[in-house]
Design a protein around this motif. Structure first.
Motif, PDB file in Angstrom:
ATOM      1  N   VAL A 180    -110.065  -2.664 -39.362  1.00  0.00           N
ATOM      2  CA  VAL A 180    -110.189  -2.832 -40.808  1.00  0.00           C
ATOM      3  C   VAL A 180    -110.726  -4.224 -41.116  1.00  0.00           C
ATOM      4  O   VAL A 180    -110.228  -5.219 -40.582  1.00  0.00           O
ATOM      5  N   VAL A 181    -111.734  -4.284 -41.974  1.00  0.00           N
ATOM      6  CA  VAL A 181    -112.293  -5.572 -42.379  1.00  0.00           C
ATOM      7  C   VAL A 181    -111.264  -6.329 -43.213  1.00  0.00           C
ATOM      8  O   VAL A 181    -110.739  -5.812 -44.206  1.00  0.00           O
ATOM      9  N   GLU A 198    -122.912  -5.963 -46.546  1.00  0.00           N
ATOM     10  CA  GLU A 198    -122.755  -4.606 -46.001  1.00  0.00           C
ATOM     11  C   GLU A 198    -121.320  -4.092 -46.041  1.00  0.00           C
ATOM     12  O   GLU A 198    -121.089  -2.883 -46.130  1.00  0.00           O
ATOM     13  N   PHE A 199    -120.350  -4.999 -45.969  1.00  0.00           N
ATOM     14  CA  PHE A 199    -118.951  -4.598 -45.881  1.00  0.00           C
ATOM     15  C   PHE A 199    -118.099  -5.446 -46.825  1.00  0.00           C
ATOM     16  O   PHE A 199    -118.503  -6.535 -47.237  1.00  0.00           O
ATOM     17  N   ALA A 200    -116.917  -4.904 -47.120  1.00  0.00           N
ATOM     18  CA  ALA A 200    -115.954  -5.609 -47.967  1.00  0.00           C
ATOM     19  C   ALA A 200    -114.575  -5.469 -47.342  1.00  0.00           C
ATOM     20  O   ALA A 200    -114.317  -4.551 -46.551  1.00  0.00           O
ATOM     21  N   ARG A 232    -119.580   1.887 -40.443  1.00  0.00           N
ATOM     22  CA  ARG A 232    -118.354   2.505 -40.961  1.00  0.00           C
ATOM     23  C   ARG A 232    -117.894   3.581 -39.983  1.00  0.00           C
ATOM     24  O   ARG A 232    -118.697   4.388 -39.525  1.00  0.00           O
ATOM     25  N   ARG A 233    -116.611   3.567 -39.692  1.00  0.00           N
ATOM     26  CA  ARG A 233    -116.128   4.463 -38.656  1.00  0.00           C
ATOM     27  C   ARG A 233    -116.136   5.910 -39.131  1.00  0.00           C
ATOM     28  O   ARG A 233    -115.999   6.186 -40.342  1.00  0.00           O
ATOM     29  N   GLY A 245    -111.071  -4.287 -46.458  1.00  0.00           N
ATOM     30  CA  GLY A 245    -110.499  -2.957 -46.573  1.00  0.00           C
ATOM     31  C   GLY A 245    -111.356  -1.873 -45.955  1.00  0.00           C
ATOM     32  O   GLY A 245    -110.863  -0.759 -45.702  1.00  0.00           O
ATOM     33  N   ASP A 246    -112.635  -2.147 -45.699  1.00  0.00           N
ATOM     34  CA  ASP A 246    -113.507  -1.150 -45.073  1.00  0.00           C
ATOM     35  C   ASP A 246    -113.054  -0.879 -43.641  1.00  0.00           C
ATOM     36  O   ASP A 246    -112.673  -1.796 -42.905  1.00  0.00           O
ATOM     37  N   GLU A 247    -113.121   0.381 -43.243  1.00  0.00           N
ATOM     38  CA  GLU A 247    -112.790   0.772 -41.876  1.00  0.00           C
ATOM     39  C   GLU A 247    -114.084   0.855 -41.078  1.00  0.00           C
ATOM     40  O   GLU A 247    -115.022   1.564 -41.465  1.00  0.00           O
ATOM     41  N   VAL A 248    -114.142   0.136 -39.971  1.00  0.00           N
ATOM     42  CA  VAL A 248    -115.386   0.007 -39.216  1.00  0.00           C
ATOM     43  C   VAL A 248    -115.139   0.250 -37.733  1.00  0.00           C
ATOM     44  O   VAL A 248    -113.995   0.250 -37.258  1.00  0.00           O
TER      45      VAL A 248
END
Length: 307
Positions: free
Chosen positions: A70-71, A80-82, A114-115, A84-87
């Protein structure tokens, strides 16, 4: 943070479960709280110093290149991401120091996607390096619908993904494996053959005119054997035997690729790709996970879980 690190090259005895400073986050990176980290054969080779001629090592060196998590924070230039994003990602840099066997990893955005929602954390953590190796290997082989492709070590971490991807691309797959894995390979859509003496004859029993392409994931003469079965040596790729180039084939070292990761995630979410997880270990038992990987008999992936 807790991490698995080494302070010198060596065997399992050099592996430490230790406390290290949290990683710094550069302008084009994100801080990932790790949930799972795949174990790959290359991790052990790095630990033993076999990659010293290729990568600078900076000790203490945190091992691991696969991650799902998790980011938690983003660098100043990241859009590209914030948080809480799951990667998930293949976090390989041009030197070895800040790996993914840890509670936290700073990952360049070019190494992440993103996963896949269809896979759990464990499967997501086992997919990146093996999945990209399979995908890039098949792309290098120029697989087309209707081709017959021979996959050596088809039940392993990379192999079981290569089988599924080749089938998704419309190819017929013949896969080498021990007999205990034959039903498993049939379930993935491959036609299994036993490896060992007489392999070429067993392949020709299924494909009398030979195969269109071959993916060598095991070494030990598989590339040479493939040369007797593939008309165009340029359609032989090995990830395990650099000498394949002498046959006219290609040696492959998978590259981090966000677009490739996104393609793998899309195939997983479409139900066309899954990840078999053979074993899981807590982070503190990374040395045991690497030793199991070294046996070379695992069906699918070995993954570390980070609580």
């Amino acid at each position: 943070m807790k991490a698995i690190a080494i302070r010198r090259y060596g065997g399992p005895e050099v592996v430490e479960y230790t406390e290290l400073p949290d990683p710094k986050v550069g302008p084009d990176s994100v801080l990932v709280q790790v949930r799972a980290a795949g174990v790959n054969p290359v991790d052990r080779h790095l630990r033993e110093g076999h990659l010293d001629g290729l990568l600078d090592a900076r000790f203490p060196l945190v091992m691991g290149w696969d991650v799902a998590g998790v980011v938690r924070a983003v660098g100043g230039g990241v859009t590209e991401f914030a948080p809480g994003d799951e990667v998930f990602g293949y976090v390989r840099k041009d030197w070895a120091e800040h790996g993914t066997y840890a509670e936290l990893v700073a990952a360049p955005v070019r190494t992440l996607a993103r996963r896949p929602a269809a896979l759990d954390w464990t499967q997501s953590g086992g997919l990146p390096l093996a999945g990209l190796t399979a995908l890039q290997g098949l792309r290098a082989l120029r697989i087309r619908p209707g081709d017959t492709v021979l996959v050596h070590a088809a039940a392993g971490g990379v192999g079981h993904l290569a089988v599924q991807l080749a089938r998704a691309f419309g190819a017929r797959v013949i896969g080498t494996a021990g007999e205990r894995n034959h039903d498993y390979l049939r379930g993935l859509g491959a036609e299994p053959v036993r490896y060992g003496d007489g392999l070429a004859e067993r392949v020709r029993a299924l494909a009398p005119d030979g195969v269109d392409a071959a993916l060598d994931l095991v070494g030990g003469g598989a590339a040479e054997l493939s040369a007797a079965l593939v008309a165009d040596p340029g359609r032989i790729v090995s990830v395990a035997d650099y000498r394949v180039k002498e046959l006219g084939g290609r040696y492959l070292w998978a590259r981090p690729d966000a677009a490739g990761l996104a393609e793998l995630a899309a195939l997983a979410d479409a139900g066309r790709l899954t990840v078999t997880v053979a074993s899981t270990f807590p982070l503190a038992q990374a040395a045991s996970a690497q030793e199991l990987s070294a046996e070379g008999r695992t069906r699918g992936k070995i993954v570390l879980l980070v609580e």
